[in-house]
Structure formats: C-alpha cells, structure tokens
Design a protein around this motif. Structure first.
Motif, PDB file in Angstrom:
ATOM      1  N   HIS A  94     -34.102  51.660  20.608  1.00  0.00           N
ATOM      2  CA  HIS A  94     -33.210  52.042  21.697  1.00  0.00           C
ATOM      3  C   HIS A  94     -32.648  50.771  22.332  1.00  0.00           C
ATOM      4  N   GLN A  95     -31.372  50.783  22.660  1.00  0.00           N
ATOM      5  CA  GLN A  95     -30.819  49.670  23.425  1.00  0.00           C
ATOM      6  C   GLN A  95     -31.007  49.993  24.896  1.00  0.00           C
ATOM      7  N   GLY A  96     -31.695  49.106  25.613  1.00  0.00           N
ATOM      8  CA  GLY A  96     -31.947  49.358  27.022  1.00  0.00           C
ATOM      9  C   GLY A  96     -32.526  48.136  27.707  1.00  0.00           C
ATOM     10  N   ASP A  97     -32.409  48.122  29.027  1.00  0.00           N
ATOM     11  CA  ASP A  97     -32.897  47.043  29.882  1.00  0.00           C
ATOM     12  C   ASP A  97     -34.333  47.358  30.283  1.00  0.00           C
ATOM     13  N   MET A  98     -35.258  46.423  30.095  1.00  0.00           N
ATOM     14  CA  MET A  98     -36.661  46.687  30.410  1.00  0.00           C
ATOM     15  C   MET A  98     -36.878  47.026  31.884  1.00  0.00           C
ATOM     16  N   ARG A  99     -35.928  46.661  32.733  1.00  0.00           N
ATOM     17  CA  ARG A  99     -36.057  46.956  34.164  1.00  0.00           C
ATOM     18  C   ARG A  99     -35.621  48.360  34.523  1.00  0.00           C
ATOM     19  N   ASP A 100     -34.928  49.036  33.600  1.00  0.00           N
ATOM     20  CA  ASP A 100     -34.363  50.342  33.952  1.00  0.00           C
ATOM     21  C   ASP A 100     -34.053  51.140  32.691  1.00  0.00           C
ATOM     22  N   PHE A 101     -35.087  51.669  32.066  1.00  0.00           N
ATOM     23  CA  PHE A 101     -34.878  52.533  30.909  1.00  0.00           C
ATOM     24  C   PHE A 101     -35.745  53.780  31.078  1.00  0.00           C
ATOM     25  N   HIS A 102     -35.309  54.882  30.491  1.00  0.00           N
ATOM     26  CA  HIS A 102     -36.003  56.157  30.645  1.00  0.00           C
ATOM     27  C   HIS A 102     -35.883  56.921  29.326  1.00  0.00           C
ATOM     28  N   LEU A 103     -36.979  56.993  28.582  1.00  0.00           N
ATOM     29  CA  LEU A 103     -36.964  57.632  27.265  1.00  0.00           C
ATOM     30  C   LEU A 103     -37.383  59.091  27.313  1.00  0.00           C
ATOM     31  N   GLY A 104     -37.913  59.523  28.442  1.00  0.00           N
ATOM     32  CA  GLY A 104     -38.267  60.930  28.580  1.00  0.00           C
ATOM     33  C   GLY A 104     -39.567  61.325  27.905  1.00  0.00           C
ATOM     34  N   ARG A 105     -40.415  60.345  27.576  1.00  0.00           N
ATOM     35  CA  ARG A 105     -41.725  60.643  27.001  1.00  0.00           C
ATOM     36  C   ARG A 105     -42.695  59.520  27.341  1.00  0.00           C
ATOM     37  N   LYS A 106     -43.988  59.786  27.179  1.00  0.00           N
ATOM     38  CA  LYS A 106     -45.017  58.798  27.455  1.00  0.00           C
ATOM     39  C   LYS A 106     -45.719  58.408  26.159  1.00  0.00           C
ATOM     40  N   PHE A 107     -46.337  57.239  26.173  1.00  0.00           N
ATOM     41  CA  PHE A 107     -46.995  56.674  25.002  1.00  0.00           C
ATOM     42  C   PHE A 107     -48.432  56.302  25.351  1.00  0.00           C
ATOM     43  N   ASP A 108     -49.273  56.232  24.334  1.00  0.00           N
ATOM     44  CA  ASP A 108     -50.654  55.798  24.532  1.00  0.00           C
ATOM     45  C   ASP A 108     -50.727  54.302  24.842  1.00  0.00           C
ATOM     46  N   ALA A 109     -49.737  53.555  24.402  1.00  0.00           N
ATOM     47  CA  ALA A 109     -49.723  52.110  24.614  1.00  0.00           C
ATOM     48  C   ALA A 109     -48.293  51.628  24.805  1.00  0.00           C
ATOM     49  N   VAL A 110     -48.140  50.619  25.651  1.00  0.00           N
ATOM     50  CA  VAL A 110     -46.864  49.929  25.844  1.00  0.00           C
ATOM     51  C   VAL A 110     -47.123  48.441  25.686  1.00  0.00           C
ATOM     52  N   THR A 111     -46.289  47.766  24.908  1.00  0.00           N
ATOM     53  CA  THR A 111     -46.424  46.330  24.704  1.00  0.00           C
ATOM     54  C   THR A 111     -45.125  45.622  25.078  1.00  0.00           C
ATOM     55  N   CYS A 112     -45.259  44.351  25.431  1.00  0.00           N
ATOM     56  CA  CYS A 112     -44.097  43.498  25.701  1.00  0.00           C
ATOM     57  C   CYS A 112     -44.516  42.084  25.316  1.00  0.00           C
ATOM     58  N   MET A 113     -44.043  41.629  24.161  1.00  0.00           N
ATOM     59  CA  MET A 113     -44.548  40.406  23.551  1.00  0.00           C
ATOM     60  C   MET A 113     -43.572  39.229  23.670  1.00  0.00           C
ATOM     61  N   PHE A 114     -44.065  38.068  23.197  1.00  0.00           N
ATOM     62  CA  PHE A 114     -43.268  36.834  23.045  1.00  0.00           C
ATOM     63  C   PHE A 114     -42.641  36.385  24.363  1.00  0.00           C
ATOM     64  N   SER A 115     -43.352  36.607  25.486  1.00  0.00           N
ATOM     65  CA  SER A 115     -42.925  36.154  26.817  1.00  0.00           C
ATOM     66  C   SER A 115     -41.587  36.732  27.250  1.00  0.00           C
ATOM     67  N   SER A 116     -41.211  37.872  26.671  1.00  0.00           N
ATOM     68  CA  SER A 116     -39.934  38.479  27.016  1.00  0.00           C
ATOM     69  C   SER A 116     -39.846  38.869  28.488  1.00  0.00           C
ATOM     70  N   ILE A 117     -40.994  39.110  29.119  1.00  0.00           N
ATOM     71  CA  ILE A 117     -41.000  39.517  30.517  1.00  0.00           C
ATOM     72  C   ILE A 117     -40.437  38.421  31.421  1.00  0.00           C
ATOM     73  N   GLY A 118     -40.372  37.204  30.924  1.00  0.00           N
ATOM     74  CA  GLY A 118     -39.764  36.132  31.706  1.00  0.00           C
ATOM     75  C   GLY A 118     -38.302  36.353  31.999  1.00  0.00           C
ATOM     76  N   HIS A 119     -37.654  37.265  31.274  1.00  0.00           N
ATOM     77  CA  HIS A 119     -36.224  37.502  31.426  1.00  0.00           C
ATOM     78  C   HIS A 119     -35.877  38.571  32.466  1.00  0.00           C
ATOM     79  N   VAL A 120     -36.854  38.986  33.284  1.00  0.00           N
ATOM     80  CA  VAL A 120     -36.594  40.082  34.229  1.00  0.00           C
ATOM     81  C   VAL A 120     -35.744  39.663  35.419  1.00  0.00           C
ATOM     82  N   GLY A 121     -35.609  38.357  35.667  1.00  0.00           N
ATOM     83  CA  GLY A 121     -34.669  37.907  36.682  1.00  0.00           C
ATOM     84  C   GLY A 121     -35.199  37.783  38.092  1.00  0.00           C
ATOM     85  N   GLY A 122     -36.512  37.722  38.302  1.00  0.00           N
ATOM     86  CA  GLY A 122     -37.064  37.533  39.630  1.00  0.00           C
ATOM     87  C   GLY A 122     -38.059  38.615  40.010  1.00  0.00           C
ATOM     88  N   PRO A 123     -38.647  38.506  41.211  1.00  0.00           N
ATOM     89  CA  PRO A 123     -39.703  39.438  41.635  1.00  0.00           C
ATOM     90  C   PRO A 123     -39.283  40.906  41.629  1.00  0.00           C
TER      91      PRO A 123
END
Length: 249
Positions: free
Chosen positions: A98-127
């Motif tokens: 899915h193309q989407g922004d990690m700060r604002d995406f909604h897939l309409g389902r839940k998962f047993d696990a969520v991952t975010c690798m390779f320091s990608s969370i550094g791109h969130v743009g602030g607190p």
C-alpha cells in the motif's frame, strides 16, 4: 525533482532511480534482509505465540516483507515512496503493498505484529509525527500483538559530521555510496551521493538529502505508551541501533 545532465537530485528514498538500486546496494554490502526478518519473527513469536499476520510499515521495495510473507500466513506493507511501491509491485507481485504515510494510514484491519525497520521512523518529521505514527501502529495491532521498531540514533549516540562510504557490485552493476551526516536542530541532515555504472546505461549519479529526527529513548517510549503500547528498548538490532519491542495493551 531537478535534473542536471546525468545528475539527479531527489528527496531521500523517493526517486525511481534510487528505488531501483536501494536494495541491491545494501545486499552487495552484505545486508541479509531474509535473516533479519527471521530474527524479528522469532522475537515476535516469543511475545505473541502463534502470531500469523504482520504489517511492515515503511517497507521500501519489500526486501524484508518478501521473507515475512513466507513466515506469516498473511502479510502486508505500507510505504510512502511511489517509486519504491512501484518497483516492489513489478518485481514482487506476490506482495501486498500500500502507498501511504506512516503517520496517517488506515487499512481497516489489525495484525498480530507490526514492524518498522531500517530506522525509517526517523522520517516522521518531529515529535507530533512520532506520536501520530505510534497511534497508527497501535490502530493496526491486535490486543497482545507485538510491535518491533528499529530506531534512528539517539541524540547522545549520533556523531556530528559523520562520513561513510561503501562500494557494491551486483549483477554487473557497480555502485559507490558516500554520505555526510550533520546535526541540524533536533534532526540529522544526511546528504548521500551514489554513483551507479553498468554496461547498458553507463554512468549516472544520484544525490539524496534528507532529515531524520533525533529522539531520546524516553521520547520513543512516551509516544508508544500514549498509544497503548508497552515498549522496551533492546540493545543490538541489525545495525547496532537497538530495537523497541512492545506489546499492545
């Protein structure tokens, strides 16, 4: 995007050219995406036995997701970069991207696990972006589900002015990468130059400039806690930056 002859200047991790060589370069450097996915899967199932669905956020072209897709009955990925999603869909059609922004995406389902690798969370743009991202993670996790996040450097660990270099060769294509990282306020400004050469297309050059937020460990933990995830920091991780491992309350 602006072009100057063979040179291309793009935002970090967003252009088609960079998407094409991104995984190849790191694989040529010895990064084993499949082995990392297997290690993360073991970590997940230690905390959520029987976990069988996974969402990989900021999944890039799907390098980790390809192995996750074999290890879980159901897996999906979310990625902001149009170039990376396009590359992944063409080369790995078995993946659900899915193309989407990690700060604002909604897939309409839940998962047993969520991952975010390779320091990608550094791109969130602030607190505020970190808090929004943590809420999105929680929204997509079942109660008792496991979150695994590979952070960017903490402020006290970041080396201002750090220079890195590397050379890779994969399938006859040579890639040379140089980077320079400096502190800019509460973020890292990283400039990357990559020269790429192969017999078919000759020599070209890509420049990337991006900002990765520098958050303290406690600030990550606060964001996760506010979202309903009890997280702990675990030393080590694929790149030595550690991992946040959490459970959805």
């Amino acid at each position: 995007m602006c072009r100057r002859g063979a040179d291309v200047t793009i935002d970090i991790m967003y252009g088609d050219e960079f998407s094409e060589v991104y995984v190849s370069y790191y694989e040529g450097q010895g990064k084993d995406y499949a082995a990392e996915a297997e290690d993360i899967t073991r970590l997940i199932r230690e905390r959520t036995p029987g976990a069988d669905s996974l969402l990989d956020v900021a999944c890039g072209t799907g390098a980790h997701l390809r192995r996750f897709n074999q290890l879980f009955a159901h897996s999906e990925g979310v990625e902001l970069s149009e170039g990376m999603v396009k590359f992944g869909r063409v080369h790995y059609p078995e993946l659900t991207l899915h193309q989407g922004d990690m700060r604002d995406f909604h897939l309409g389902r839940k998962f047993d696990a969520v991952t975010c690798m390779f320091s990608s969370i550094g791109h969130v743009g602030g607190p505020d972006g970190l808090d929004a991202t943590a809420r999105c993670f929680a929204e997509h996790l079942v109660t008792g589900g496991t979150l695994v996040v590979e952070p960017w450097w903490f402020p006290e660990n970041f080396i201002d002015g750090y220079v890195a270099s590397g050379v890779s060769e994969v399938d006859g294509r040579k890639m040379v990468r140089l980077s320079h990282s400096v502190r800019e306020g509460d973020a890292t400004k990283i400039t990357v130059h990559m020269a790429i050469a192969d017999a078919e297309r000759g020599l070209r050059h890509v420049t990337e400039v991006g900002l990765l937020s520098l958050f303290e460990q406690a600030r990550y933990e606060k964001a996760f806690a506010q979202a309903g995830i009890d997280a702990e920091y675990v030393e080590g991780g694929p790149l030595g930056r550690g991992l946040f491992v959490g459970t959805r309350r």
